[in-house]
Enzyme design. Structure first.
Site, short mmCIF file in Angstrom:
data_model
loop_
_atom_site.label_atom_id
_atom_site.label_comp_id
_atom_site.label_asym_id
_atom_site.label_seq_id
_atom_site.Cartn_x
_atom_site.Cartn_y
_atom_site.Cartn_z
N LEU A 108 10.61 0.19 30.95
CA LEU A 108 10.66 1.39 31.78
C LEU A 108 10.30 1.05 33.22
CD1 LEU A 108 8.97 3.99 29.40
CD2 LEU A 108 11.32 3.11 29.43
N GLY A 153 9.89 -1.21 27.02
CA GLY A 153 11.10 -0.39 26.87
C GLY A 153 12.35 -1.23 26.61
N ASN A 177 4.05 -4.15 25.03
CA ASN A 177 2.84 -4.55 25.76
C ASN A 177 2.09 -3.36 26.35
OD1 ASN A 177 4.68 -3.86 27.68
ND2 ASN A 177 4.22 -5.54 29.07
N GLU A 178 2.28 -2.18 25.76
CA GLU A 178 1.64 -0.99 26.33
C GLU A 178 0.12 -1.10 26.31
OE1 GLU A 178 4.25 -0.79 24.20
OE2 GLU A 178 5.56 -0.33 25.87
C1 LIG Z 1 8.07 1.61 24.05
C2 LIG Z 1 7.96 2.85 24.91
C3 LIG Z 1 7.04 2.71 26.10
C4 LIG Z 1 7.56 1.78 27.09
C5 LIG Z 1 6.84 1.46 28.19
C6 LIG Z 1 7.35 0.56 29.23
O1 LIG Z 1 8.44 0.03 29.15
S1 LIG Z 1 6.36 0.29 30.58
C7 LIG Z 1 7.08 -1.11 31.42
C8 LIG Z 1 6.51 -2.35 30.89
N1 LIG Z 1 7.17 -3.48 31.47
C9 LIG Z 1 6.48 -4.57 31.85
O2 LIG Z 1 5.29 -4.63 31.75
C10 LIG Z 1 7.32 -5.69 32.40
C11 LIG Z 1 6.67 -6.25 33.61
N2 LIG Z 1 7.54 -7.26 34.19
C12 LIG Z 1 7.55 -8.54 33.79
O3 LIG Z 1 6.88 -8.96 32.86
C13 LIG Z 1 8.41 -9.49 34.58
O4 LIG Z 1 8.84 -8.80 35.75
C14 LIG Z 1 9.68 -9.98 33.83
C15 LIG Z 1 9.26 -10.96 32.73
C16 LIG Z 1 10.46 -8.81 33.21
C17 LIG Z 1 10.62 -10.70 34.82
O5 LIG Z 1 9.92 -11.70 35.48
P1 LIG Z 1 10.55 -12.36 36.80
O6 LIG Z 1 9.64 -13.45 37.20
O7 LIG Z 1 11.99 -12.69 36.52
O8 LIG Z 1 10.56 -11.18 37.87
P2 LIG Z 1 9.30 -10.62 38.70
O9 LIG Z 1 8.10 -10.43 37.84
O10 LIG Z 1 9.15 -11.42 39.95
O11 LIG Z 1 9.82 -9.17 39.09
C18 LIG Z 1 10.90 -9.00 39.99
C19 LIG Z 1 10.78 -7.62 40.62
O12 LIG Z 1 10.95 -6.62 39.60
C20 LIG Z 1 9.85 -5.71 39.64
N3 LIG Z 1 9.59 -5.22 38.29
C21 LIG Z 1 9.34 -5.98 37.17
N4 LIG Z 1 9.18 -5.18 36.11
C22 LIG Z 1 9.33 -3.90 36.56
C23 LIG Z 1 9.27 -2.64 35.91
N5 LIG Z 1 9.04 -2.49 34.58
N6 LIG Z 1 9.45 -1.54 36.66
C24 LIG Z 1 9.69 -1.64 37.97
N7 LIG Z 1 9.76 -2.81 38.63
C25 LIG Z 1 9.58 -3.92 37.93
C26 LIG Z 1 8.71 -6.53 40.22
O13 LIG Z 1 7.72 -5.70 40.75
C27 LIG Z 1 9.43 -7.35 41.26
O14 LIG Z 1 9.66 -6.52 42.41
P3 LIG Z 1 9.53 -7.11 43.89
O15 LIG Z 1 8.14 -7.65 43.98
O16 LIG Z 1 10.57 -8.19 43.96
O17 LIG Z 1 9.82 -5.93 44.76
#
Ligand SMILES: CCC/C=C/C(=O)SCCNC(=O)CCNC(=O)[C@H](O)C(C)(C)COP(=O)([O-])OP(=O)([O-])OC[C@H]1O[C@@H](n2cnc3c(N)ncnc32)[C@H](O)[C@@H]1OP(=O)([O-])[O-]
Length: 188
Positions: A108, A153, A177-178
């Site tokens: 998400l 998500g 990972n919530e």
């Molecule tokens: C099951 C039901 C409930 C669900 C709940 C959820 O899904 S809650 C969601 C739980 N999700 C997580 O916890 C996932 C957290 N993310 C990650 O673990 C890593 O980003 C990755 C492994 C997906 C990609 O790694 P990588 O090294 O290839 O990439 P990077 O880390 O360098 O990011 C690049 C850019 O993308 C941005 N951005 C990233 N994610 C999100 C997001 N969700 N949203 C918005 N933006 C996001 C990040 O800030 C950065 O922006 P910047 O600084 O360039 O403006």
């Protein structure tokens, strides 16, 4: 069963299976083999759709940079795409994959939950629910071709498909990972 067997045999899927299973280090690209076989292709803002009418298999490439975060807009686009495919009687299967390098979907869009109004968050969570229910209850055979990390998500999206195939790369993670994030998904 017959349909699933037929889909397994379809050229598009075979191409994708081959690419995924032969891939190492995450350099999985769904397009080259598939694109050559396309008959119809269309592009919405964040989705490239390739549909091969001869096999009845559509491939939905998520291309919402940088990480296919599921925003309200993107979720709506996904739902509309699935609905349109379901209305097309010649479509029998849907493969969902990513055009973004290293990431299937980051889950998400966290910005949708940060300093937004209660109304907006309500609309957002309804769209989340609609997305997974639509995929989970789809009459299409759905397959997630997970060619990158797929947390939260992104994992939910993959789990609602009938089948999942993930690229073999230790750098790619998948799961919920919530708890780590300290967030709770609302009751549905
Ligand atoms: C099951 C039901 C409930 C669900 C709940 C959820 O899904 S809650 C969601 C739980 N999700 C997580 O916890 C996932 C957290 N993310 C990650 O673990 C890593 O980003 C990755 C492994 C997906 C990609 O790694 P990588 O090294 O290839 O990439 P990077 O880390 O360098 O990011 C690049 C850019 O993308 C941005 N951005 C990233 N994610 C999100 C997001 N969700 N949203 C918005 N933006 C996001 C990040 O800030 C950065 O922006 P910047 O600084 O360039 O403006």
């Amino acid at each position: 069963m017959a349909l699933r067997a037929a889909l397994r045999k379809s050229c598009a899927l075979t191409g994708l299976f081959c690419q995924l299973s032969s891939s190492r280090h995450g350099r999985v690209c769904a397009s080259p083999v598939l694109v050559a076989q396309q008959r119809n292709s269309s592009t919405a803002q964040n989705i490239k759709l390739d549909f091969d009418q001869s096999t009845g298999v559509a491939v939905m490439h998520m291309q919402c940079p940088p990480v296919n975060a599921l925003s309200l807009e993107f979720l709506t686009e996904i739902c509309i795409t699935v609905e349109k495919l379901e209305m097309d009687k010649s479509c029998r299967g849907l493969i969902i994959t990513s055009s973004q390098p290293k990431v299937f979907s980051a889950g998400l869009d966290l910005l949708e939950m940060y300093e937004t109004s209660t109304e907006h968050r309500g609309e957002f969570w309804r769209a989340v629910q609609e997305m997974w229910l639509k995929l989970y209850s789809s009459k299409l055979v759905t397959i997630a071709a997970i060619n990158g990390s797929s947390p939260a998500g992104g994992c939910l999206m993959a789990m609602t498909c009938d089948y999942r195939i993930m690229a073999d790369n230790p750098r790619y993670g998948i799961g919920l990972n919530e708890t780590q994030l300290g967030m709770v998904a609302p009751f549905w």
